[in-house]
Design an enzyme around this catalytic site. Structure first.
Site, PDB file in Angstrom:
ATOM      1  N   ASP A  25     -22.051 -12.862  -6.376  1.00  0.00           N
ATOM      2  CA  ASP A  25     -23.210 -11.982  -6.196  1.00  0.00           C
ATOM      3  C   ASP A  25     -23.040 -11.055  -4.986  1.00  0.00           C
ATOM      4  O   ASP A  25     -22.379 -11.403  -4.016  1.00  0.00           O
ATOM      5  CB  ASP A  25     -24.467 -12.855  -6.024  1.00  0.00           C
ATOM      6  CG  ASP A  25     -25.743 -12.064  -6.219  1.00  0.00           C
ATOM      7  OD1 ASP A  25     -25.696 -10.973  -6.823  1.00  0.00           O
ATOM      8  OD2 ASP A  25     -26.802 -12.543  -5.768  1.00  0.00           O
TER       9      ASP A  25
ATOM     10  N   ASN B 164     -22.406  -7.466  -5.348  1.00  0.00           N
ATOM     11  CA  ASN B 164     -21.616  -6.250  -5.607  1.00  0.00           C
ATOM     12  C   ASN B 164     -22.439  -4.983  -5.383  1.00  0.00           C
ATOM     13  O   ASN B 164     -21.956  -4.004  -4.806  1.00  0.00           O
ATOM     14  CB  ASN B 164     -21.124  -6.236  -7.057  1.00  0.00           C
ATOM     15  CG  ASN B 164     -20.158  -7.353  -7.362  1.00  0.00           C
ATOM     16  OD1 ASN B 164     -19.707  -8.047  -6.462  1.00  0.00           O
ATOM     17  ND2 ASN B 164     -19.830  -7.522  -8.626  1.00  0.00           N
TER      18      ASN B 164
ATOM     19  N   GLU C  46     -29.529 -12.732 -18.339  1.00  0.00           N
ATOM     20  CA  GLU C  46     -30.571 -11.838 -17.829  1.00  0.00           C
ATOM     21  C   GLU C  46     -30.009 -10.482 -17.369  1.00  0.00           C
ATOM     22  O   GLU C  46     -30.763  -9.535 -17.155  1.00  0.00           O
ATOM     23  CB  GLU C  46     -31.313 -12.481 -16.649  1.00  0.00           C
ATOM     24  CG  GLU C  46     -32.231 -13.633 -17.025  1.00  0.00           C
ATOM     25  CD  GLU C  46     -31.484 -14.909 -17.413  1.00  0.00           C
ATOM     26  OE1 GLU C  46     -31.879 -15.550 -18.394  1.00  0.00           O
ATOM     27  OE2 GLU C  46     -30.494 -15.259 -16.746  1.00  0.00           O
ATOM     28  N   ASN C  47     -28.699 -10.391 -17.224  1.00  0.00           N
ATOM     29  CA  ASN C  47     -28.122  -9.141 -16.718  1.00  0.00           C
ATOM     30  C   ASN C  47     -28.184  -7.988 -17.721  1.00  0.00           C
ATOM     31  O   ASN C  47     -27.978  -6.831 -17.354  1.00  0.00           O
ATOM     32  CB  ASN C  47     -26.670  -9.351 -16.236  1.00  0.00           C
ATOM     33  CG  ASN C  47     -26.571 -10.114 -14.933  1.00  0.00           C
ATOM     34  OD1 ASN C  47     -25.611 -10.843 -14.695  1.00  0.00           O
ATOM     35  ND2 ASN C  47     -27.562  -9.964 -14.054  1.00  0.00           N
TER      36      ASN C  47
ATOM     37  N   ARG D 196     -30.232  -4.719 -16.989  1.00  0.00           N
ATOM     38  CA  ARG D 196     -29.772  -3.651 -16.081  1.00  0.00           C
ATOM     39  C   ARG D 196     -29.584  -2.329 -16.831  1.00  0.00           C
ATOM     40  O   ARG D 196     -29.490  -2.321 -18.061  1.00  0.00           O
ATOM     41  CB  ARG D 196     -28.466  -4.089 -15.427  1.00  0.00           C
ATOM     42  CG  ARG D 196     -28.700  -5.312 -14.569  1.00  0.00           C
ATOM     43  CD  ARG D 196     -27.495  -5.675 -13.759  1.00  0.00           C
ATOM     44  NE  ARG D 196     -27.816  -6.820 -12.916  1.00  0.00           N
ATOM     45  CZ  ARG D 196     -27.161  -7.142 -11.830  1.00  0.00           C
ATOM     46  NH1 ARG D 196     -26.136  -6.413 -11.434  1.00  0.00           N
ATOM     47  NH2 ARG D 196     -27.523  -8.183 -11.119  1.00  0.00           N
TER      48      ARG D 196
ATOM     49  N   GLU E  62     -22.908 -29.841  -4.672  1.00  0.00           N
ATOM     50  CA  GLU E  62     -23.227 -29.422  -3.307  1.00  0.00           C
ATOM     51  C   GLU E  62     -23.254 -27.898  -3.281  1.00  0.00           C
ATOM     52  O   GLU E  62     -22.290 -27.242  -3.677  1.00  0.00           O
ATOM     53  CB  GLU E  62     -22.143 -29.932  -2.334  1.00  0.00           C
ATOM     54  CG  GLU E  62     -22.072 -31.432  -2.236  1.00  0.00           C
ATOM     55  CD  GLU E  62     -23.337 -32.053  -1.631  1.00  0.00           C
ATOM     56  OE1 GLU E  62     -23.992 -31.386  -0.802  1.00  0.00           O
ATOM     57  OE2 GLU E  62     -23.661 -33.193  -2.002  1.00  0.00           O
TER      58      GLU E  62
HETATM   59  C1  IPE Z   1     -26.475 -13.952 -10.843  1.00  0.00           C
HETATM   60  O1  IPE Z   1     -26.699 -12.855 -10.034  1.00  0.00           O
HETATM   61  C2  IPE Z   1     -25.568 -13.571 -11.972  1.00  0.00           C
HETATM   62  C3  IPE Z   1     -24.213 -13.225 -11.584  1.00  0.00           C
HETATM   63  C4  IPE Z   1     -23.708 -13.230 -10.385  1.00  0.00           C
HETATM   64  C5  IPE Z   1     -23.363 -12.850 -12.674  1.00  0.00           C
HETATM   65  P1  IPE Z   1     -27.962 -11.904 -10.227  1.00  0.00           P
HETATM   66  O2  IPE Z   1     -27.844 -10.841  -9.208  1.00  0.00           O
HETATM   67  O3  IPE Z   1     -28.095 -11.485 -11.629  1.00  0.00           O
HETATM   68  O4  IPE Z   1     -29.160 -12.887  -9.896  1.00  0.00           O
HETATM   69  P2  IPE Z   1     -30.630 -12.561  -9.377  1.00  0.00           P
HETATM   70  O5  IPE Z   1     -31.201 -11.498 -10.259  1.00  0.00           O
HETATM   71  O6  IPE Z   1     -30.507 -12.105  -7.962  1.00  0.00           O
HETATM   72  O7  IPE Z   1     -31.349 -13.872  -9.464  1.00  0.00           O
HETATM   73  C1  IPE Z   2     -23.215  -9.575  -9.061  1.00  0.00           C
HETATM   74  O1  IPE Z   2     -23.560  -8.568  -8.174  1.00  0.00           O
HETATM   75  C2  IPE Z   2     -22.567  -9.054 -10.310  1.00  0.00           C
HETATM   76  C3  IPE Z   2     -23.394  -9.194 -11.519  1.00  0.00           C
HETATM   77  C4  IPE Z   2     -24.564  -9.745 -11.594  1.00  0.00           C
HETATM   78  C5  IPE Z   2     -22.848  -8.644 -12.752  1.00  0.00           C
HETATM   79  P1  IPE Z   2     -24.938  -7.798  -8.302  1.00  0.00           P
HETATM   80  O2  IPE Z   2     -24.750  -6.631  -9.173  1.00  0.00           O
HETATM   81  O3  IPE Z   2     -26.027  -8.733  -8.682  1.00  0.00           O
HETATM   82  O4  IPE Z   2     -25.148  -7.319  -6.800  1.00  0.00           O
HETATM   83  P2  IPE Z   2     -26.518  -7.254  -6.000  1.00  0.00           P
HETATM   84  O5  IPE Z   2     -27.112  -8.634  -6.045  1.00  0.00           O
HETATM   85  O6  IPE Z   2     -27.378  -6.231  -6.671  1.00  0.00           O
HETATM   86  O7  IPE Z   2     -26.114  -6.870  -4.615  1.00  0.00           O
HETATM   87 MG    MG Z   3     -27.282  -9.900  -7.613  1.00  0.00          MG
END
Ligand code: IPE
Ligand code: IPE
Ligand code: MG
Length: 250
Positions: free
Chosen positions: A29, A31, A76-77, A80, A216
């Site tokens: 997480d 990125n 859930e992604n 986006r 853990e």
């Molecule tokens: C969890 O991260 C999913 C991945 C890293 C692939 P998210 O960024 O989607 O999670 P939330 O929305 O902060 O809970």
């Molecule tokens: C994780 O990084 C990658 C995916 C969920 C695909 P994010 O895209 O969730 O990065 P943040 O949380 O918005 O910084």
């Molecule tokens: Mg994220």
């Protein structure tokens, strides 16, 4: 869940006698925030995160981790923006093409966990090819969680259990916790010992819900995934080695 700050660590090298976790899970997480900090589009963060993933997976295999599960795309992604999803699909594709190209000199077993039927036929074929080409290897098992959700995984397991009860293959009286584990994507694998989440969110976000009952957690609140280093993995492992895992006992 414990909060573990990189600033607090004293050493970053792994001691020779360290007890390694057999199975590590990583929620990759941060990125988007990494890109935002640099004035770049979120997609640039995903590309950088993909490079980090390759480096860290290789390192885990090198130090003798037996199972690594990375959370790459959740159920859930899909919420986006379309262009972000499109760019993630392109990244998955180039990772798989690279993995297929490098098959000859690799030892890692690659598996995709999640409902892959929602991806394009091209991606599904590449995933199958990547899995097929690596399945007989003896090295680390790398589970890449794509369109993965812990709840969806449990629902799928329940449906499959019901189908096997209906067909007479399974007896209700014989269903126990092991049965449920055997119907998950991770069937046959040990539960994760250590789950690492960079970028400081204190939640599971639907990752390995059943399997993480006694994992853990190490939450790292001062590193975003694209900046994650081998030293960060080392410090998470060192932190893990200090934990007293009681499993409800004393
Ligand atoms: C969890 O991260 C999913 C991945 C890293 C692939 P998210 O960024 O989607 O999670 P939330 O929305 O902060 O809970
Ligand atoms: C994780 O990084 C990658 C995916 C969920 C695909 P994010 O895209 O969730 O990065 P943040 O949380 O918005 O910084
Ligand atoms: Mg994220």
């Amino acid at each position: 869940m414990a909060i573990f700050s990189k600033k607090a660590k004293i050493t970053q090298a792994l001691p020779d006698d360290i007890v390694l976790p057999k199975h590590i899970g990583i929620i990759m997480d941060g990125n988007g925030r990494w890109a935002k900090k640099r004035g770049l589009p979120r997609t640039a963060g995903h590309s950088a995160g993909s490079s980090t993933f390759k480096k860290i997976a290789r390192y885990c295999s090198d130090i003798g981790i037996k199972y690594l599960t990375v959370y790459a795309f959740s159920t859930e992604n899909w919420r986006r923006p379309a262009e972000e999803i499109e760019s993630l699909m392109k990244i998955f594709k180039s990772y798989m093409l690279e993995a297929i190209r490098d098959f000859k000199d690799d030892t890692i077993v690659v598996r995709f966990i999640g409902d892959t039927s929602k991806f394009s036929q091209e991606l599904q074929d590449l995933m199958k090819e990547t899995e097929q080409g690596s399945k007989d290897r003896a090295g680390m098992v790398l589970n890449i969680a794509v369109n993965y959700g812990g709840r969806a995984e449990i629902v799928t397991a329940i449906k499959n259990i019901c189908a096997d009860v209906n067909s007479g293959e399974l007896d209700i009286d014989n269903i126990n916790e092991q049965t449920v584990s055997d119907y998950l994507y991770t069937a046959g694998q040990p539960d994760p010992d250590l789950i690492i989440r960079p970028s400081g969110e204190y939640r599971t976000s639907n990752f390995l819900l059943w399997q993480s009952a006694y994992s853990e957690y190490v939450i790292m609140d001062d590193v975003l995934w694209p900046d994650f280093t081998k030293e960060d993995i080392n410090s998470a492992i060192i932190e893990y080695s200090k934990r007293n895992r009681r499993y409800g006992g004393v």
